[in-house]
Design a protein around this motif. Structure first.
Motif, short mmCIF file in Angstrom:
data_model
loop_
_atom_site.label_atom_id
_atom_site.label_comp_id
_atom_site.label_asym_id
_atom_site.label_seq_id
_atom_site.Cartn_x
_atom_site.Cartn_y
_atom_site.Cartn_z
N ALA A 100 39.05 92.43 93.67
CA ALA A 100 40.48 92.19 93.46
C ALA A 100 40.79 91.78 92.02
O ALA A 100 41.82 92.17 91.47
N PHE A 101 39.91 91.02 91.41
CA PHE A 101 40.17 90.52 90.05
C PHE A 101 40.33 91.65 89.04
O PHE A 101 41.37 91.74 88.36
N PRO A 102 39.35 92.55 88.89
CA PRO A 102 39.56 93.66 87.94
C PRO A 102 40.65 94.63 88.37
O PRO A 102 41.32 95.23 87.53
N LEU A 103 40.86 94.77 89.70
CA LEU A 103 41.88 95.69 90.19
C LEU A 103 43.27 95.22 89.78
O LEU A 103 44.05 95.97 89.19
N PHE A 104 43.59 93.95 90.07
CA PHE A 104 44.90 93.42 89.70
C PHE A 104 45.03 93.28 88.19
O PHE A 104 46.12 93.43 87.64
N GLY A 105 43.91 92.99 87.52
CA GLY A 105 43.94 92.92 86.06
C GLY A 105 44.29 94.27 85.44
O GLY A 105 45.07 94.34 84.48
N ALA A 106 43.75 95.36 86.01
CA ALA A 106 44.05 96.70 85.50
C ALA A 106 45.49 97.08 85.77
O ALA A 106 46.15 97.71 84.92
N VAL A 107 46.00 96.71 86.95
CA VAL A 107 47.40 97.02 87.27
C VAL A 107 48.33 96.28 86.31
O VAL A 107 49.29 96.86 85.76
N GLY A 108 48.05 95.00 86.08
CA GLY A 108 48.85 94.24 85.12
C GLY A 108 48.70 94.75 83.70
O GLY A 108 49.67 94.79 82.93
N GLY A 109 47.48 95.19 83.36
CA GLY A 109 47.24 95.73 82.02
C GLY A 109 47.95 97.04 81.76
O GLY A 109 48.06 97.46 80.61
N ALA A 110 48.41 97.70 82.82
CA ALA A 110 49.18 98.94 82.67
C ALA A 110 50.68 98.68 82.74
O ALA A 110 51.45 99.21 81.95
N LEU A 111 51.09 97.81 83.67
CA LEU A 111 52.52 97.58 83.88
C LEU A 111 53.16 96.76 82.76
O LEU A 111 54.30 97.03 82.35
N ILE A 112 52.44 95.77 82.25
CA ILE A 112 53.01 94.90 81.21
C ILE A 112 53.27 95.68 79.91
O ILE A 112 54.36 95.58 79.34
N PRO A 113 52.33 96.50 79.40
CA PRO A 113 52.64 97.31 78.21
C PRO A 113 53.80 98.27 78.43
O PRO A 113 54.62 98.47 77.53
N VAL A 114 53.88 98.86 79.63
CA VAL A 114 54.99 99.76 79.93
C VAL A 114 56.31 99.00 79.93
O VAL A 114 57.32 99.47 79.38
N GLY A 115 56.31 97.79 80.51
CA GLY A 115 57.52 96.98 80.53
C GLY A 115 57.98 96.59 79.13
O GLY A 115 59.17 96.65 78.82
N LEU A 116 57.02 96.21 78.28
CA LEU A 116 57.36 95.85 76.90
C LEU A 116 57.89 97.06 76.14
O LEU A 116 58.82 96.95 75.33
#
Length: 268
Positions: A100-116
């Motif tokens: 779960a840790f790398p999975l959610f980290g990867a999702v956040g690592g994709a969504l946050i740059p897109v949001g910015l």
């Protein structure tokens, strides 16, 4: 004397863990200098050179750049997929908590740059490029880790590898869904059907490298012609490869028992 001075040091260099990372960084620097030098036209011409084959009813003749991005990268993702499967089944990612840790980290690592990107970029002409900041360059991520070698803990390497591969899968799927002009659903379904066939054969205990290679090539072509990036096929095919033990559990236990008896007899 020559062997001692040149061959032996090179052999040691090849065997060290950081060789692949150092090689990638050297090639990157050479490519950067070459592409920005007065010889940049030769660099571009090599990348655009057409390589392939053609027949009466089928033609696959693409540039060198295409074979790197869509051919070699598919093999690269296949190898990464094998490593991730091993870690999920018997390695550092074998529980939901660890995964779960790398999975959610990867999702956040994709969504946050897109949001910015969407928040800071309001230009209609460039707004469609929101998918660009999503992907982490997995090759360079692993190259940096390999360059540092044993200074990096194994758990951190596994985490960053899983993080990078999930992040790249997200980016590839976004490109396939939102940036592909047209997706040939029929070809895609045929490719997925062949992959499902590999899973069924593996589940029933049948595995052949020849069958996997032939089916893999066919699936790669189908994904390519369907408009979906072939690296997705590489990952899916990797998960169809079974994990086999090099030694049976009973044999391993008997060997341990023999070692124990040898140590016991030596002490007493």
């Amino acid at each position: 004397m020559i062997k001692k001075l040149f061959i032996t040091p090179f052999q040691k260099f090849v065997k060290i863990e950081s060789f692949s990372g150092i090689l990638l960084l050297i090639c990157t620097l050479v490519a950067l200098f070459w592409a920005n030098s007065p010889l940049h036209e030769s660099y571009s011409s090599i990348l655009e050179y057409k390589v392939g084959f053609s027949g009466e009813s089928f033609e696959l003749k693409k540039s060198v750049l295409f074979w790197i991005n869509d051919g070699l990268m598919a093999i690269f993702f296949f190898l990464i997929g094998l490593e991730i499967k091993r870690e999920i089944l018997i390695g550092e990612l074998n529980t939901v908590k660890k995964l779960a840790f790398p999975l959610f980290g990867a999702v956040g690592g994709a969504l946050i740059p897109v949001g910015l990107f969407m928040l800071l970029n309001q230009n209609p002409e460039t707004f469609k490029g929101w998918g660009i900041p999503m992907a982490t360059d997995i090759a360079f991520s692993l190259a940096v880790l390999n360059t540092l070698g044993k200074r990096i803990p194994l758990s951190l390497k596994i985490f960053l590898t899983a993080f990078a591969i999930v992040d790249d899968i997200e980016a590839v799927l976004v490109i396939a869904v939102f940036y592909s002009e047209s997706i040939q659903v029929a070809l895609l379904l045929i490719g997925l059907g062949l992959i499902a066939l590999l899973y069924v054969l593996t589940n029933r205990g049948y595995y052949s490298k020849f069958v996997m290679i032939v089916v893999g090539i066919i699936v790669w072509v189908l994904f390519l012609k369907s408009g979906v990036h072939p690296t997705v096929a590489g990952i899916l095919i990797a998960f169809s490869v079974p994990i086999r033990q090099e030694i049976k559990t009973t044999t391993f236990l008997s060997q341990l028992e023999g070692i124990y008896n040898s140590i016991k007899s030596a002490l007493y």
